[in-house]
Design a protein around this motif. Structure first.
Motif, PDB file in Angstrom:
ATOM      1  N   ASP A 611       0.831  -1.197   0.000  1.00  0.00           N
ATOM      2  CA  ASP A 611       0.000   0.000   0.000  1.00  0.00           C
ATOM      3  C   ASP A 611       0.874   1.259   0.000  1.00  0.00           C
ATOM      4  N   TYR A 652      -4.321  -3.481  -4.565  1.00  0.00           N
ATOM      5  CA  TYR A 652      -4.408  -2.213  -3.836  1.00  0.00           C
ATOM      6  C   TYR A 652      -4.907  -1.101  -4.747  1.00  0.00           C
ATOM      7  N   LYS A 654      -5.390   2.887  -4.448  1.00  0.00           N
ATOM      8  CA  LYS A 654      -5.176   4.106  -3.659  1.00  0.00           C
ATOM      9  C   LYS A 654      -6.343   5.078  -3.803  1.00  0.00           C
ATOM     10  N   SER A 656      -9.440   4.584  -4.308  1.00  0.00           N
ATOM     11  CA  SER A 656     -10.633   4.151  -3.573  1.00  0.00           C
ATOM     12  C   SER A 656     -10.338   3.838  -2.118  1.00  0.00           C
ATOM     13  N   ASN A 657      -9.072   3.963  -1.722  1.00  0.00           N
ATOM     14  CA  ASN A 657      -8.648   3.632  -0.359  1.00  0.00           C
ATOM     15  C   ASN A 657      -9.125   2.230   0.018  1.00  0.00           C
ATOM     16  N   ASP A 673     -12.360  -1.834   2.890  1.00  0.00           N
ATOM     17  CA  ASP A 673     -12.092  -0.420   3.133  1.00  0.00           C
ATOM     18  C   ASP A 673     -10.931  -0.266   4.111  1.00  0.00           C
ATOM     19  N   THR A 675      -9.917   2.368   5.711  1.00  0.00           N
ATOM     20  CA  THR A 675     -10.212   3.199   6.880  1.00  0.00           C
ATOM     21  C   THR A 675     -11.038   2.429   7.902  1.00  0.00           C
TER      22      THR A 675
END
Length: 740
Positions: A611, A652, A654, A656-657, A673, A675
């Motif tokens: 990531d 991975y 980035k 779309s996190n 997700d 987060t």
């Protein structure tokens, strides 16, 4: 997806830095002669003299599996593969699995009864190997009708030859064959089992006797049963080395204790039930089938009997097998299906077989829990694939991760691969949006992959059409794939050929690995054009330089099975060990490795990805988890995914996190997700039982994936994630609860 990668790396401020170079006791009812031990009976016959292998290889046939996607009585999808036995009217009867998971079957032919498969007797034993080859051996006597078959702890194969009236014992390497003649003529030795001392025990169906083959001397002695006209078939040995026999035509189970010479008889509650099969489960319990009653039964130590009725009184439960969870599998001779009984819940599940008049007989479980069975009437050996990897660790499936699932509007496109049953595997999208994929073929070593020849092509999608490049070596088994980050080359491992291949300008060049039987699986290319390969069977990592020089590095732990290898943005090499259950880093200067063990036992780490913070993410295929290795703390954190999903490839994203995950058994692409640290979207693919494989993204942010069993290449475009315009038939967005 070279363009996406370049954008991603630039967005993170990374520089590629590419190199310029390119029972009721009934013993008192038995006659006195019956209640004697083999040691006190007549000495019987000694074995035939040891000879060179009289089993003659008669045919070697490449067979193509037929895939059937079906649903059980519990509405669960299952995959079934069928293999035709080359000899016509072979009547495959009993199945045995050797230590290498090769499938052996006796070809008995007929001459059982006039109204049941009345064809000539056969004298063959066949073996189906991982490459999809069936090798057949004749037993040395015409029409010997081999029936029972098993493997001893030393690897020797034992075969009961019904019409030759003998038992054959063949060494694992095929150099030694010993025959044991049954003293009573025309006894019909049918089923065979070994006790803890290695002594062989055999049912003599027409003679109403048991035969014992002494492990040390090879002498055969006979023990009369305490009844006549029993037509006894099934046999088993319990933990006390007592011999159980299904006395079919008198509706009785017999239990013989060799230490005391006593025979106990247990009359079954259901009249004329005709017990046939016997099996001892992992807890030492004795189970049996009742062919005429449509039941299976359990007999306890005190002789009490429990009977469990199937839903078909005339289905004919026949042979049994117990799995590691204690579930009892059985063939149903007359209902064209196999069944599973779960003792904990006392429930049945049935698996209908394709076609009709299969008359399934012998069944056996391989080391992965896949159920093999012989179809006497249709001349087929079949397998039902187990899709629950927690079984391999002796676990039961846990709960799902929970949470709210929200899917955006999306669209699937599926493309049929031209070569049938090619088993498309790893997917890679290059800078020109050409979608590359391996065509693995059969014979792979992961759970559930059917025996069969390795694939012979590498596929690609370009300009709206699918194409295939044939590998110079046929049946080479293209498996994993990697793009050169500083060039246009595509690199592929050829696991069956023990080679790697380079695709340049749509032409394939192969390079031999100078290490026999290495089993190349994972592959990666660094910024200096070095090619890195995970050699699973050799337990090594390998590097081939642009000049073609090879160097090898041993894994520090034995039998670690390195499967995945990955080069990060800093040109550092990472790897994952399947059996070793570790993530590792390779120091190229010191030529050493450092590894970190997963918290979960038997996690099976696969598919590495980096990531934006430099953390290494990976799928844990067996434990249904997503793993993250923190490079700063050197700690591994695990996150639960849906139960029995078998995550395979990670990607991975980035923008779309998120981490996108393909799942083999869940038939879906997951959005994890970063987060929330949980799955927030589940996109089920249209094809059921497809076994998803590879995963990558194109320049529009659409996800390309392979469908291994459905033999398709697919594309998923998601509104708000990809820039592609969705068509009017796109699937609307939905919301649901996560979990199983």
């Amino acid at each position: 997806m070279r363009a996406v990668r370049a954008w991603l790396l630039a967005g993170l401020g990374w520089a590629l830095g590419c190199s310029a170079s390119l029972a009721t006791q009934a013993s008192d009812l038995a006659p006195a002669a019956v209640a004697r031990s083999p040691e006190s009976s007549e000495p019987g016959r000694a074995p035939s003299a040891a000879a060179t292998d009289a089993y003659v290889e008669s045919a070697v046939t490449k067979v193509q599996a037929r895939l059937h996607q079906l649903r059980s009585s519990a509405k669960r999808p299952f995959s079934l593969f069928a293999y035709d036995v080359p000899t016509p009217h072979a009547v495959p009867h009993i199945i045995a699995i050797d230590e290498k998971d090769r499938v052996w079957v006796t070809e008995s032919g007929g001459r059982f009864a006039r109204n049941f498969i009345d064809v000539p007797a056969v004298n063959k034993v066949a073996r189906l190997d991982q490459g999809g080859t069936i090798t057949e051996w004749t037993t040395g006597t015409e029409g010997s009708s081999p029936m029972g078959i098993l493997f001893g702890p030393d690897g020797d194969m034992w075969v009961a030859e019904r019409l030759a009236n003998r038992i054959s014992r063949r060494s694992a390497d095929g150099t030694r064959l010993v025959r044991y003649d049954i003293p009573t003529p025309d006894a019909w030795p049918t089923a065979i089992v070994l006790d803890s001392q290695g002594n062989g025990w055999v049912t003599e169906t027409m003679a109403d006797k048991l035969a014992r083959i002494d492990a040390k001397t090879g002498q055969v002695t006979e023990v009369p049963l305490p009844a006549t006209k029993t037509k006894s078939t099934g046999i088993a040995v319990d933990r006390q080395d007592r011999v159980w026999v299904a006395m079919r035509d008198v509706g009785t189970l017999g239990r013989y204790d060799p230490r005391t010479g006593t025979f106990d008889q247990f009359k079954l509650p259901t009249p004329d039930s005709k017990p046939c099969g016997l099996v001892v489960d992992g807890a030492g319990q004795v189970w049996f089938s009742m062919r005429n009653a449509g039941k299976i039964g359990l007999i306890h130590e005190d002789g009490s009997i429990q009977e469990f009725a199937t839903d078909n009184r005339h289905g004919g439960p026949f042979f049994l097998a117990a799995d590691k969870r204690g579930d009892i599998w059985f063939s149903e001779l007359f209902s064209n299906r196999v069944g599973r009984f779960e003792p904990k819940t006392r429930t049945f599940e049935y698996f209908e077989l394709p076609g009709k008049d299969a008359f399934p007989a012998g069944i056996a479980l391989d080391s992965k829990g896949n159920l093999w069975f012989a179809q006497q009437g249709s001349n087929v050996v079949g397998v039902i694939v187990r899709t629950d990897l927690s079984y391999l660790a002796g676990e039961t499936p846990g709960a799902g991760p929970g949470g709210k699932i929200v899917n955006a509007r999306h669209e699937f496109v599926e493309l049929e691969v031209p070569t049938p049953q090619s088993v498309p595997g790893i997917v890679a999208v290059d800078a020109r949006d050409t979608v590359w994929f391996t065509q693995m073929g059969g014979g792979w070593v992961s759970p559930g992959f059917p025996p069969g020849p390795g694939g012979s092509a590498i596929g690609y999608y370009k300009d709206g059409a699918l194409h295939e490049l044939k590998t110079p070596t046929p049946e080479s088994g293209p498996t994993s794939m990697s793009l050169d980050p500083c060039g246009d080359d595509v690199w592929v491992t050829l696991r069956t050929a023990n080679r790697i291949a380079r695709i340049r300008d749509f032409k394939i060049t192969e390079y031999a690995i100078p290490l026999p039987g290495a089993l190349p699986v994972g592959i990666a290319v660094d910024l200096d054009h070095n090619v890195w390969v995970a050699l699973s069977d050799a337990n090594k990592l390998a590097r081939m330089t642009p000049e073609g020089e090879w160097r090898f590095l041993d894994m520090p732990n034995p039998k670690a099975e390195p499967r995945t290898i990955f080069v990060d943005s800093a040109n550092e090499v990472w790897f994952a060990q399947k059996t070793g259950n570790r993530i590792g880093h390779l120091d190229k200067d010191r030529w050493t490795v450092e590894t970190w063990e997963l918290p979960t036992r038997l996690g099976w780490p696969l598919s590495l990805m980096e990531d934006a913070d430099g953390n290494i993410w990976f799928a844990e295929m067996r434990s249904d988890k997503l793993g993250m290795f923190d490079r700063k703390t050197k700690k591994i954190t695990e996150y639960a995914l849906p139960v029995q999903s078998a995550p395979f490839k990670v990607n991975y994203d980035k923008a779309s996190n998120a981490i996108w995950v393909s799942t083999v058994f869940y038939n879906a692409i997951l959005r994890f997700d970063l987060t929330k640290k949980q799955v927030v979207s589940i996109y089920k693919i249209p094809a059921e039982g497809a076994w998803m494989g590879g995963l990558d993204r194109d320049s529009q942010g659409c996800l390309w994936f392979s469908e291994q069993f459905a033999n398709k290449l697919g594309r998923l475009c998601i509104e708000g994630v990809s820039s592609a315009t969705l068509g009017p038939g796109a699937t609307p967005g939905t919301g649901a609860s996560a979990g199983r």
